[in-house]
Design a protein around this motif. Structure first.
Motif, PDB file in Angstrom:
ATOM      1  N   THR A 172       0.810  -1.217  -0.165  1.00 27.85           N
ATOM      2  CA  THR A 172      -0.043   0.077  -0.047  1.00 27.85           C
ATOM      3  C   THR A 172       0.663   1.328   0.093  1.00 27.85           C
ATOM      4  N   CYS A 187       1.839   6.122  -2.048  1.00 31.09           N
ATOM      5  CA  CYS A 187       1.289   5.892  -0.830  1.00 31.09           C
ATOM      6  C   CYS A 187      -0.242   6.148  -0.580  1.00 31.09           C
ATOM      7  N   ASP A 188      -0.994   5.131  -0.092  1.00 35.81           N
ATOM      8  CA  ASP A 188      -2.390   5.301   0.044  1.00 35.81           C
ATOM      9  C   ASP A 188      -2.424   5.076   1.603  1.00 35.81           C
ATOM     10  N   GLU A 189      -2.746   6.112   2.236  1.00 34.49           N
ATOM     11  CA  GLU A 189      -2.759   6.183   3.576  1.00 34.49           C
ATOM     12  C   GLU A 189      -4.021   5.492   4.087  1.00 34.49           C
ATOM     13  N   GLY A 190      -5.153   5.555   3.356  1.00 32.17           N
ATOM     14  CA  GLY A 190      -6.455   4.921   3.962  1.00 32.17           C
ATOM     15  C   GLY A 190      -6.137   3.414   3.836  1.00 32.17           C
ATOM     16  N   LYS A 191      -5.558   2.855   2.912  1.00 31.68           N
ATOM     17  CA  LYS A 191      -5.488   1.321   2.566  1.00 31.68           C
ATOM     18  C   LYS A 191      -4.603   0.817   3.568  1.00 31.68           C
ATOM     19  N   LEU A 192      -3.339   1.693   4.000  1.00 35.91           N
ATOM     20  CA  LEU A 192      -2.412   1.288   4.690  1.00 35.91           C
ATOM     21  C   LEU A 192      -2.956   1.092   6.260  1.00 35.91           C
ATOM     22  N   ARG A 193      -3.777   2.088   6.523  1.00 38.79           N
ATOM     23  CA  ARG A 193      -4.621   1.995   7.886  1.00 38.79           C
ATOM     24  C   ARG A 193      -5.227   0.474   7.930  1.00 38.79           C
ATOM     25  N   GLN A 194      -6.029   0.342   6.903  1.00 38.16           N
ATOM     26  CA  GLN A 194      -6.752  -0.846   6.833  1.00 38.16           C
ATOM     27  C   GLN A 194      -5.801  -1.946   7.130  1.00 38.16           C
ATOM     28  N   GLN A 195      -5.069  -2.012   6.395  1.00 32.60           N
ATOM     29  CA  GLN A 195      -3.936  -3.182   6.590  1.00 32.60           C
ATOM     30  C   GLN A 195      -3.262  -3.122   7.901  1.00 32.60           C
ATOM     31  N   GLN A 226      -5.294  -4.796  10.363  1.00 25.32           N
ATOM     32  CA  GLN A 226      -5.468  -6.463  10.136  1.00 25.32           C
ATOM     33  C   GLN A 226      -4.137  -7.116  10.713  1.00 25.32           C
TER      34      GLN A 226
END
Ligand SMILES: [Zn+2]
Length: 676
Positions: free
Chosen positions: A628, A633-641, A644
């Protein structure tokens, strides 16, 4: 440091035993009967509120003070014999003068606090020998227990009981609340020691004085006449009175001496002070008064668990303040001349340039605390309009050996952090605002990693604490030794683990990445709100996402919250599981929810809080998280990952501490950002 000898308790208390001399007959007569019941005692205490009785007796009283022998000759001690039920040992109640153990035991029996057998046994024991101790101290160490609940009657418990019995407010002395410089204005130390009295609070119209002699209050009118203030008596443990009498008067004498010598130097303008400093015509930093005041100050700061001592010059009265658990408290006010001498003394001990007062300086100093541990302090000065301001930051000697648990890590994050820092190479960042405890976390982590087999090097600005297990280098901008240059030089020193104080710019970030790519474990800090935004911040500095992805292995976001005082916290029915769920949506809390709220007691200076603990949010960069970050850099996706991968947001970490009763919801909401 030199610690002043401990309270000469025995000496002070000795005065009590020797002077078991009753008050002159006038005051006793005016107070009513001299019967054996407690009524006269209560009246005696009540006389402080300015009754005519005391005023009538006061003229005689002052005469008496000047001549103790005279007093003795006219004293009419009228110890009434106890009634028939008292067996062989007469526990006579004396209704005036100093307390005796017989009186106190008689009252304890009357109030049915102690069993008759215990009273008799104690009386027999006490009658067999003389003691100079205050009766409350002597009985407090006799090991008596209260009828009913079996609570041990120590001196503090007895003090509380007797205060109530004497209709006086019970109080414990908070030294920070006492204007020590004024105790001597109210009464001399001789007077205070003789009366077992200690001035505490100076109001506009009244003065609060501690006593542990509820029957000996005839002196109050003298003090009222002398201070032109109404006297309010409070009942205080005789041990505290003796201890603080010695301390307060010693300190006030030091300040007075220092003031006298420093009057010529008490000039407001710091330019003039510089001139004076150069010609040495000022209060000497080696003056014994100044030495004592500085010693007292440190001792005091350690006692109060202060993290910083501030010496702040002002035009009229300079101010000493302590920071305790993140909050500033004014401790003392004193003349500017004395403060400049104190600053000079500390600079001298810290090997700083005493003559230089126009430039900010820094230094460090090691002193020994009462427990015998070396305490390190970082000193910094700043010229202000009225002189040099000094801040001493006190480093807790235990800081670098703190366990993860005492830092505030829970099991889950503690384990993940241990795993992360055991990796052989990569970059680990700790983020959070100034004062969020980043350095403490880094130091204690590095300390555990710094074994004989590895070389731990740091480049810092400034070095917060000297740690023998590390090789520490200080940034010196004056000679172009910044983080980047320092890191470059340090790389040639064969390091294994590197700590860079802060990544502020692209060159430093690049160097950190180089170090990581060449097989080093690199720790640093960043100023960002949460863990995920650290990556955005690096990106903003100009670091290519693929370099971030290939080197960064974890980001720890941190905050500090004040922890509730264990001595006074009470359950908080207003915070429920639902309240917490609302705060941490969409998470839910498992397990017990037992929130507490702050109350305030002397242990915590009435704040309800004592100490601080960290809240943590740990983002580990897994392979999935890496995808991500790069290529963009995609901060939203990074947060989701990250979620997890086990990340728990700061606010959730805080809510868990609320559920455990460690801190309050307000603290957590103030300290942590909402999860987006
Ligand atoms: Zn408390």
């Amino acid at each position: 440091m030199k610690i002043r000898s401990d309270t000469d308790l025995s000496k002070a208390v000795a005065a009590a035993g020797i002077r078991a001399v009753p008050r002159p007959v006038e005051s006793a007569a005016n107070q009513g009967s001299a019967g054996r019941e407690s009524a006269p005692a209560r009246e005696g205490a009540a006389a402080k509120y300015g009754s005519a009785a005391r005023d009538a007796g006061s003229a005689r009283d002052s005469t008496v003070d000047r001549d103790g022998a005279f007093e003795r000759s006219i004293s009419t001690s009228r110890p009434t014999t106890v009634p028939a039920q008292a067996i062989d040992l007469s526990l006579n109640v004396v209704s005036h003068g100093k307390l005796t153990w017989r009186t106190v035991l008689a009252w304890l029996r009357e109030d049915k606090m102690v069993s008759a057998e215990d009273i008799e046994r104690t009386a027999r024991r006490f009658a067999g020998g003389n003691s100079a101790q205050h009766p409350l101290v002597r009985i407090g160490s006799a090991g008596l227990t209260r009828v009913g609940d079996g609570k041990v009657l120590d001196t503090e418990t007895l003090t509380e009981w007797l205060a109530k019995r004497s209709n006086l407010p019970y109080m414990r002395v908070d030294p920070l609340k006492v204007d020590v410089g004024r105790v001597a204005d109210v009464m001399s130390i001789q007077y205070a020691e003789r009366r077992h009295a200690l001035p505490l609070i100076f109001g506009l119209t009244d003065v609060t004085i501690a006593t542990c002699e509820p029957l000996d209050v005839a002196w109050v009118s003298e003090i009222e006449a002398h201070t032109r203030r109404h006297v309010k008596l409070v009942f205080v443990n005789p041990i505290e009175i003796a201890r603080y009498t010695t301390e307060f008067y010693a300190l006030s004498r030091s300040v007075r001496n220092a003031t006298k010598m420093g009057e010529s130097a008490a000039l407001a303008n710091f330019e003039q002070l510089v001139e004076l400093g150069k010609s040495n015509k000022q209060l000497d930093a080696n003056d014994s008064g100044v030495i004592q005041v500085v010693d007292w100050l440190w001792q005091y700061a350690f006692d109060q668990r202060a993290s910083d001592i501030h010496l702040e010059p002002r035009r009229e009265r300079s101010v000493i303040r302590f920071r305790i658990d993140g909050v500033m408290h004014t401790v003392y006010q004193l003349p500017p001349g004395v403060m400049s001498a104190m600053v000079a003394r500390v600079k001298l001990l810290g090997r700083m340039d005493v003559i230089e007062r126009r430039r900010p300086l820094d230094g460090r100093i090691k002193v020994r605390n009462p427990a015998g541990d070396e305490v390190e302090m970082r000193l910094s000065t700043l010229p202000t309009a009225f002189g040099e301001k000094m801040v001493m930051r006190i480093f807790d000697p235990d800081t670098t050996v703190k366990t993860l648990e005492s830092l505030g890590f829970g099991n889950h994050d503690g384990r993940r952090w241990e795993e992360l820092v055991a990796r052989p190479h990569g970059i680990i960042l700790v983020t959070g605002p100034t004062g969020s405890g980043k350095t403490t976390t880094l130091y204690s982590t590095l300390r555990r990693l710094a074994t004989d087999e590895v070389n731990v090097c740091t480049i810092e600005d400034p070095i917060e604490m000297i740690q023998p297990a590390f090789n520490q280098t200080q940034v010196q901008t004056g000679i172009d030794l910044g983080f980047t240059e320092g890191l470059r030089a340090l790389m040639r020193q064969d390091p294994d683990i590197i700590m860079v104080g802060e990544i502020r710019d692209l060159p430093t970030a690049d160097m950190a990445i180089q170090a990581s790519l060449t097989g080093h474990l690199v720790f640093s800090t960043l100023h960002t709100n949460d863990s995920a935004s650290a990556i955005t911040r690096l990106n903003d500095l100009g670091v290519a996402p693929y370099l971030i992805g290939s080197t960064l292995i974890g980001v720890l976001a941190q905050r500090l919250v004040r922890t509730l005082c264990p001595a006074c916290k009470v359950p908080d029915p207003d915070v429920t599981r639902d309240t917490l769920h609302e705060v941490v949506k969409p998470w839910r809390l498992n397990g017990g929810v037992r929130p507490y709220k702050a109350v305030g007691c002397l242990e915590c200076r009435m704040t309800g809080f004592r100490g601080r603990a960290g809240l943590f949010e740990l983002l580990t960069v897994s392979d999935a998280a890496r995808s991500t970050i790069q290529p963009v850099c995609d901060e939203g996706k990074l947060r989701q990952q990250a979620l997890q991968d086990g990340l728990r947001p700061l606010r959730l970490a805080g809510a868990m501490k609320v559920a455990e009763g460690v801190t309050t919801l307000d603290e957590v909401l103030r300290a942590t950002p909402a999860w987006e």
